[in-house]
Design a protein around this motif. Structure first.
Motif, PDB file in Angstrom:
ATOM      1  N   LEU A   1      -1.109  -0.870 -13.884  1.00 16.30           N
ATOM      2  CA  LEU A   1      -0.345  -0.130 -13.415  1.00 16.30           C
ATOM      3  C   LEU A   1       0.593   0.425 -14.592  1.00 16.30           C
ATOM      4  CD1 LEU A   1      -0.379   2.156 -11.408  1.00 16.30           C
ATOM      5  CD2 LEU A   1       0.616   0.976  -9.559  1.00 16.30           C
ATOM      6  N   LYS A   2       1.519  -0.761 -13.889  1.00 15.76           N
ATOM      7  CA  LYS A   2       2.912  -0.165 -15.112  1.00 15.76           C
ATOM      8  C   LYS A   2       2.625  -0.733 -16.731  1.00 15.76           C
ATOM      9  CE  LYS A   2       7.121  -2.284 -12.871  1.00 15.76           C
ATOM     10  NZ  LYS A   2       8.354  -3.218 -12.833  1.00 15.76           N
ATOM     11  N   SER A   3       1.611  -0.506 -16.858  1.00 20.40           N
ATOM     12  CA  SER A   3       1.386  -0.409 -18.547  1.00 20.40           C
ATOM     13  C   SER A   3       0.598   1.251 -18.642  1.00 20.40           C
ATOM     14  CB  SER A   3       0.478  -1.801 -18.751  1.00 20.40           C
ATOM     15  OG  SER A   3       0.876  -2.502 -19.062  1.00 20.40           O
TER      16      SER A   3
ATOM     17  N   GLU B   1       0.470  -1.199   0.567  1.00 22.61           N
ATOM     18  CA  GLU B   1       0.250  -0.051   0.082  1.00 22.61           C
ATOM     19  C   GLU B   1       1.136   1.309   0.000  1.00 22.61           C
ATOM     20  OE1 GLU B   1      -2.633  -1.109   3.347  1.00 22.61           O
ATOM     21  OE2 GLU B   1      -3.648  -1.989   1.834  1.00 22.61           O
ATOM     22  N   GLU B   2       2.075   0.968   0.480  1.00 17.33           N
ATOM     23  CA  GLU B   2       2.473   2.490   0.634  1.00 17.33           C
ATOM     24  C   GLU B   2       3.331   2.391  -0.743  1.00 17.33           C
ATOM     25  OE1 GLU B   2       5.599   1.335   3.922  1.00 17.33           O
ATOM     26  OE2 GLU B   2       4.501   1.589   5.025  1.00 17.33           O
ATOM     27  N   ALA B   3       3.551   1.537  -0.875  1.00 19.35           N
ATOM     28  CA  ALA B   3       4.325   1.670  -2.334  1.00 19.35           C
ATOM     29  C   ALA B   3       3.306   2.113  -3.519  1.00 19.35           C
ATOM     30  CB  ALA B   3       5.345   0.585  -3.054  1.00 19.35           C
ATOM     31  N   LEU B   4       2.479   1.758  -3.089  1.00 25.39           N
ATOM     32  CA  LEU B   4       0.495   2.718  -4.318  1.00 25.39           C
ATOM     33  C   LEU B   4       0.552   3.791  -4.276  1.00 25.39           C
ATOM     34  CD1 LEU B   4      -1.428  -0.320  -4.368  1.00 25.39           C
ATOM     35  CD2 LEU B   4       0.242   0.037  -6.182  1.00 25.39           C
ATOM     36  N   LYS B   5       1.059   4.429  -2.970  1.00 23.95           N
ATOM     37  CA  LYS B   5       0.370   5.584  -2.414  1.00 23.95           C
ATOM     38  C   LYS B   5       2.018   6.716  -2.684  1.00 23.95           C
ATOM     39  CE  LYS B   5      -1.728   5.170   1.782  1.00 23.95           C
ATOM     40  NZ  LYS B   5      -2.093   5.356   3.033  1.00 23.95           N
ATOM     41  N   LYS B   6       3.385   6.018  -3.407  1.00 27.61           N
ATOM     42  CA  LYS B   6       4.104   6.094  -3.399  1.00 27.61           C
ATOM     43  C   LYS B   6       4.462   6.352  -5.378  1.00 27.61           C
ATOM     44  CE  LYS B   6       8.417   8.808  -2.777  1.00 27.61           C
ATOM     45  NZ  LYS B   6       8.726   9.603  -2.868  1.00 27.61           N
ATOM     46  N   VAL B   7       3.561   5.702  -5.353  1.00 32.00           N
ATOM     47  CA  VAL B   7       3.361   6.074  -7.536  1.00 32.00           C
ATOM     48  C   VAL B   7       2.447   6.761  -7.384  1.00 32.00           C
ATOM     49  CG1 VAL B   7       3.141   4.133  -9.581  1.00 32.00           C
ATOM     50  CG2 VAL B   7       4.076   3.381  -7.640  1.00 32.00           C
ATOM     51  N   GLU B   8       1.132   6.569  -6.585  1.00 29.72           N
ATOM     52  CA  GLU B   8       0.562   7.554  -7.290  1.00 29.72           C
ATOM     53  C   GLU B   8       0.579   9.012  -6.807  1.00 29.72           C
ATOM     54  OE1 GLU B   8      -4.090   8.914  -4.725  1.00 29.72           O
ATOM     55  OE2 GLU B   8      -3.334   6.895  -4.880  1.00 29.72           O
ATOM     56  N   GLU B   9       1.714   9.887  -6.165  1.00 31.75           N
ATOM     57  CA  GLU B   9       2.404  11.116  -5.373  1.00 31.75           C
ATOM     58  C   GLU B   9       3.449  11.304  -7.009  1.00 31.75           C
ATOM     59  OE1 GLU B   9       4.023  10.876  -1.962  1.00 31.75           O
ATOM     60  OE2 GLU B   9       2.515  10.312  -0.734  1.00 31.75           O
TER      61      GLU B   9
ATOM     62  N   LYS C   1       6.277  12.592 -12.580  1.00 26.52           N
ATOM     63  CA  LYS C   1       7.664  11.448 -12.902  1.00 26.52           C
ATOM     64  C   LYS C   1       7.605  10.178 -13.308  1.00 26.52           C
ATOM     65  CE  LYS C   1      10.172  14.653  -8.810  1.00 26.52           C
ATOM     66  NZ  LYS C   1      10.402  14.775  -7.712  1.00 26.52           N
ATOM     67  N   PHE C   2       6.740   9.869 -14.027  1.00 29.09           N
ATOM     68  CA  PHE C   2       6.202   8.165 -14.805  1.00 29.09           C
ATOM     69  C   PHE C   2       7.812   7.759 -14.676  1.00 29.09           C
ATOM     70  CE2 PHE C   2       3.562  11.727 -16.915  1.00 29.09           C
ATOM     71  CZ  PHE C   2       3.019  11.695 -16.117  1.00 29.09           C
ATOM     72  N   LYS C   3       8.177   7.810 -15.355  1.00 30.65           N
ATOM     73  CA  LYS C   3       9.942   7.051 -14.765  1.00 30.65           C
ATOM     74  C   LYS C   3       9.948   6.712 -13.470  1.00 30.65           C
ATOM     75  CE  LYS C   3      12.261   8.521 -18.796  1.00 30.65           C
ATOM     76  NZ  LYS C   3      14.006   9.554 -19.531  1.00 30.65           N
TER      77      LYS C   3
ATOM     78  N   LYS D   1       9.172   1.785  -9.425  1.00 28.71           N
ATOM     79  CA  LYS D   1       8.355   2.342  -7.691  1.00 28.71           C
ATOM     80  C   LYS D   1       7.542   1.089  -7.661  1.00 28.71           C
ATOM     81  CE  LYS D   1      10.607   5.543  -5.355  1.00 28.71           C
ATOM     82  NZ  LYS D   1      12.085   4.003  -3.881  1.00 28.71           N
ATOM     83  N   VAL D   2       6.779   0.275  -8.881  1.00 30.19           N
ATOM     84  CA  VAL D   2       5.548  -0.393  -8.667  1.00 30.19           C
ATOM     85  C   VAL D   2       6.383  -1.598  -8.475  1.00 30.19           C
ATOM     86  CG1 VAL D   2       3.377  -1.302  -9.998  1.00 30.19           C
ATOM     87  CG2 VAL D   2       3.912   0.974 -10.407  1.00 30.19           C
TER      88      VAL D   2
END
Length: 174
Positions: free
Chosen positions: A156-158, A118-126, A132-134, A139-140
């Motif tokens: 999500l990666k796609s 869940e923390e990783a998903l939040k970071k990806v969303e931020e 900062k897509f790369k 982070k996914v």
């Protein structure tokens, strides 16, 4: 055979308490308690004594060892069984505590893993919101680490890849 040789011939582990009481002239009462304090079960204290009540000495002489041989070995086995049972129960209890500990540890690991996800998903969303897509793509979480969410992670990666893909393959001319 003599008295002590007869006792020894029974081959039982424990303590003997023999009480002899002169009840009347020519008559006596004999009580024999066999106990084993190595047995941890308090039920051992409930085993009654073998009592020869108000008998003539010749009567007791005639049946004493025959009666002892019919009762005492079984009593010794009973004490042994009680002790064996207590040890097995204690072992089962230890094992049960170990299993409970393992289950609790597995639950904790699952909770920690879910928290990490869940923390990783939040970071990806931020990172996505910041454009900062790369970094977001990096982070996914790996789908093999979270098989229950593998489809969602791949999607999500796609979707993130689509956002920065043109930039990667753009022809850079200087």
């Amino acid at each position: 055979m003599d008295f002590f040789q007869n006792i020894n011939a029974m081959q039982v582990q424990g303590d003997w308490i023999i009480c002899i009481r002169q009840s009347k002239p020519e008559r006596m009462t004999v009580s024999v308690v066999f106990k084993n304090d190595n047995c941890g079960d308090t039920a051992r204290k409930m085993v009654p004594p073998l009592v020869f009540s108000d008998k003539v000495a010749a009567e007791i002489d005639g049946s004493f060892f025959a009666d002892l041989n019919s009762v005492i070995p079984d009593t010794a086995k009973l004490f042994s069984s009680m002790e064996h049972y207590l040890k097995q129960r204690e072992e089962a209890q230890k094992h049960s505590q170990m299993e409970t500990g393992k289950i609790e540890q597995q639950k904790k690991q699952q909770v920690d893993k879910l928290k990490k996800y869940e923390e990783a998903l939040k970071k990806v969303e931020e990172l996505e919101k910041e454009g900062k897509f790369k970094q977001a793509w990096l982070k996914v979480q790996n789908p093999t680490d979270f098989p229950e969410h593998s489809d969602d992670l791949r999607k999500l990666k796609s979707s993130i890849t689509e956002k920065f893909a043109p930039e990667i393959f753009a022809n850079k001319e200087k």
